[in-house]
Design a protein around this motif. Structure first.
Motif, PDB file in Angstrom:
ATOM      1  N   PHE A 129       0.815  -1.212   0.000  1.00 15.34           N
ATOM      2  CA  PHE A 129       0.000   0.000   0.000  1.00 15.34           C
ATOM      3  C   PHE A 129       0.853   1.268   0.000  1.00 15.34           C
ATOM      4  O   PHE A 129       0.403   2.324  -0.451  1.00 15.34           O
ATOM      5  CB  PHE A 129      -0.941   0.010   1.207  1.00 15.34           C
ATOM      6  N   SER A 130       2.083   1.173   0.480  1.00 18.59           N
ATOM      7  CA  SER A 130       2.935   2.354   0.514  1.00 18.59           C
ATOM      8  C   SER A 130       3.367   2.801  -0.880  1.00 18.59           C
ATOM      9  O   SER A 130       3.856   3.922  -1.055  1.00 18.59           O
ATOM     10  CB  SER A 130       4.170   2.092   1.380  1.00 18.59           C
ATOM     11  N   PHE A 131       3.180   1.943  -1.883  1.00 23.21           N
ATOM     12  CA  PHE A 131       3.509   2.317  -3.263  1.00 23.21           C
ATOM     13  C   PHE A 131       2.230   2.818  -3.937  1.00 23.21           C
ATOM     14  O   PHE A 131       1.388   2.038  -4.387  1.00 23.21           O
ATOM     15  CB  PHE A 131       4.086   1.127  -4.034  1.00 23.21           C
ATOM     16  N   MET A 132       2.045   4.126  -3.941  1.00 20.63           N
ATOM     17  CA  MET A 132       0.901   4.776  -4.578  1.00 20.63           C
ATOM     18  C   MET A 132      -0.425   4.150  -4.155  1.00 20.63           C
ATOM     19  O   MET A 132      -1.309   3.884  -4.969  1.00 20.63           O
ATOM     20  CB  MET A 132       1.039   4.757  -6.108  1.00 20.63           C
ATOM     21  N   GLY A 133      -0.556   3.889  -2.861  1.00 25.43           N
ATOM     22  CA  GLY A 133      -1.800   3.361  -2.331  1.00 25.43           C
ATOM     23  C   GLY A 133      -2.160   1.981  -2.857  1.00 25.43           C
ATOM     24  O   GLY A 133      -3.345   1.624  -2.892  1.00 25.43           O
ATOM     25  N   GLY A 134      -1.147   1.191  -3.234  1.00 23.71           N
ATOM     26  CA  GLY A 134      -1.419  -0.147  -3.749  1.00 23.71           C
ATOM     27  C   GLY A 134      -2.260  -0.142  -5.015  1.00 23.71           C
ATOM     28  O   GLY A 134      -2.920  -1.140  -5.325  1.00 23.71           O
ATOM     29  N   SER A 135      -2.235   0.964  -5.737  1.00 24.61           N
ATOM     30  CA  SER A 135      -3.107   1.103  -6.908  1.00 24.61           C
ATOM     31  C   SER A 135      -2.735   0.134  -8.020  1.00 24.61           C
ATOM     32  O   SER A 135      -1.578  -0.274  -8.162  1.00 24.61           O
ATOM     33  CB  SER A 135      -3.082   2.546  -7.433  1.00 24.61           C
ATOM     34  N   LEU A 136      -3.741  -0.218  -8.813  1.00 24.02           N
ATOM     35  CA  LEU A 136      -3.596  -1.223  -9.868  1.00 24.02           C
ATOM     36  C   LEU A 136      -3.329  -0.563 -11.213  1.00 24.02           C
ATOM     37  O   LEU A 136      -4.195   0.099 -11.777  1.00 24.02           O
ATOM     38  CB  LEU A 136      -4.876  -2.070  -9.949  1.00 24.02           C
ATOM     39  N   GLY A 137      -2.104  -0.740 -11.702  1.00 25.63           N
ATOM     40  CA  GLY A 137      -1.745  -0.274 -13.029  1.00 25.63           C
ATOM     41  C   GLY A 137      -1.277  -1.447 -13.875  1.00 25.63           C
ATOM     42  O   GLY A 137      -1.466  -2.607 -13.511  1.00 25.63           O
ATOM     43  N   MET A 138      -0.650  -1.139 -14.990  1.00 28.92           N
ATOM     44  CA  MET A 138      -0.204  -2.200 -15.886  1.00 28.92           C
ATOM     45  C   MET A 138       0.853  -3.085 -15.247  1.00 28.92           C
ATOM     46  O   MET A 138       0.802  -4.313 -15.362  1.00 28.92           O
ATOM     47  CB  MET A 138       0.335  -1.593 -17.190  1.00 28.92           C
ATOM     48  N   ALA A 139       1.810  -2.470 -14.553  1.00 27.72           N
ATOM     49  CA  ALA A 139       2.869  -3.261 -13.927  1.00 27.72           C
ATOM     50  C   ALA A 139       2.302  -4.168 -12.838  1.00 27.72           C
ATOM     51  O   ALA A 139       2.681  -5.337 -12.724  1.00 27.72           O
ATOM     52  CB  ALA A 139       3.927  -2.332 -13.345  1.00 27.72           C
ATOM     53  N   ALA A 140       1.376  -3.623 -12.039  1.00 31.88           N
ATOM     54  CA  ALA A 140       0.752  -4.431 -10.991  1.00 31.88           C
ATOM     55  C   ALA A 140      -0.081  -5.554 -11.593  1.00 31.88           C
ATOM     56  O   ALA A 140      -0.053  -6.696 -11.112  1.00 31.88           O
ATOM     57  CB  ALA A 140      -0.120  -3.552 -10.091  1.00 31.88           C
ATOM     58  N   GLY A 141      -0.820  -5.249 -12.663  1.00 33.30           N
ATOM     59  CA  GLY A 141      -1.626  -6.275 -13.320  1.00 33.30           C
ATOM     60  C   GLY A 141      -0.772  -7.407 -13.867  1.00 33.30           C
ATOM     61  O   GLY A 141      -1.100  -8.590 -13.690  1.00 33.30           O
ATOM     62  N   GLU A 142       0.341  -7.057 -14.520  1.00 30.56           N
ATOM     63  CA  GLU A 142       1.238  -8.077 -15.058  1.00 30.56           C
ATOM     64  C   GLU A 142       1.838  -8.921 -13.933  1.00 30.56           C
ATOM     65  O   GLU A 142       1.989 -10.147 -14.064  1.00 30.56           O
ATOM     66  CB  GLU A 142       2.359  -7.418 -15.860  1.00 30.56           C
TER      67      GLU A 142
END
Length: 307
Positions: A129-142
């Protein structure tokens, strides 16, 4: 320059032999107001001893407490386009990423880890969560998809710890595309007959709660966790009604059938290990009928061992 603060005080402290004390030596319990010694709080997995209030725990600390002997191996992060939309608000998106990568030491908001809990090999996918509020982007999705693919390839169950504010606005529609992509990955794991347990932590909101975080075989929530799609204020303004007290909190959702169990953080490891062993057809330390709310009846059939 403040000469009293920057010169006189250090001189006096050095003469009196005073040492600077860390600012976070004592931490205030938000629920009881009690001051808790930092070391004691960390040993208790960031759960306030007196009130049981669950504070936010760093992702790597959670992994250390969760895996046997704190031993685990992380998977390499997939590479994606850094800023495909060239987004800029108060500052450039690429600059925000650089700041969070420097602060957290992470490439993005998802960590995949391999290890054992009570000698059972598993894959863990966890939001930082400390990384941009654990937000879901392309890198997180992959990264999430890679976690599921690894679990399928190695025939291991997957445990996902969700903690997110939702989709990452700086990536627009490309972020929203991760919702169906990760949903497909969940279905692939289920088709392989492998268990998928989701732990909902505070907060789990937005698109994450509208996709893979609510598709587990079993949903476990930490006490007091905020779980939902839209915020309470937005919902009240939309329906023009006052929502019940505790709405979107873990205990309320359990009462209304949205989550299966509310489990304290200090008991998560033993609870999840027990559930996975039953789901994998291995000996468990607790009988299925002893699980709360008749949960055993809803468990998937155990995975059959290959001959």
């Amino acid at each position: 320059m403040n000469w009293i603060t920057n010169y006189v005080r250090p001189k006096i402290n050095s003469m009196l032999g005073r040492r600077e004390m860390p600012e976070n030596l004592w931490i205030k319990d938000p629920e009881s107001g009690e001051m808790v010694f930092h070391t004691d709080l960390e040993k208790n997995q960031w759960v306030a001893p007196s009130s049981g209030h669950h504070m936010r725990i760093p992702a790597r600390d959670r992994l250390r407490f969760f895996f046997d002997d704190g031993v685990y191996e992380t998977l390499e992060q997939p590479r994606v386009a850094t800023d495909p939309l060239k987004f800029r608000d108060e500052k450039r998106y690429v600059d925000r990423l650089k700041e969070h990568r420097a602060k957290t030491g992470q490439d993005d908001a998802i960590i995949n880890a391999l290890g054992k809990i009570e000698d059972l090999p598993i894959v863990v996918t966890i939001h930082d969560f400390s990384f941009m509020g654990g937000s879901l982007g392309m890198a997180a999705g992959e990264a999430i998809i890679k976690g599921f693919e690894t679990a399928i390839a190695q025939k291991k169950p997957l445990v996902l710890f969700a903690a997110s504010g939702g989709a990452r606005m700086q990536e627009g529609i490309l972020s929203l595309m991760q919702l169906p992509r990760t949903t497909v990955a969940v279905e692939m794991l289920k088709e392989a007959g492998l268990p998928y347990i989701v732990v909902l932590t505070n907060p789990t909101t937005g698109g994450v709660s509208a996709s893979y975080a609510m598709l587990g075989d079993i949903h476990i929530a930490e006490p007091g966790a905020l779980i939902g799609f839209a915020g309470q204020r937005v919902i009240e303004q939309t329906i023009r009604e006052k929502l019940p007290e505790g709405f979107q909190r873990a205990e309320y959702l359990k009462t209304h059938g949205m989550v299966d169990m509310v489990v304290p953080r200090t008991e998560l490891k033993s609870t999840i290990a027990r559930l996975l062993k039953m789901m994998m057809g291995e000996p468990a330390t607790q009988k299925p009928e002893e699980l709360p709310n008749g949960l055993a009846a809803s468990l998937p059939a155990p995975v059959e061992a290959e001959s």
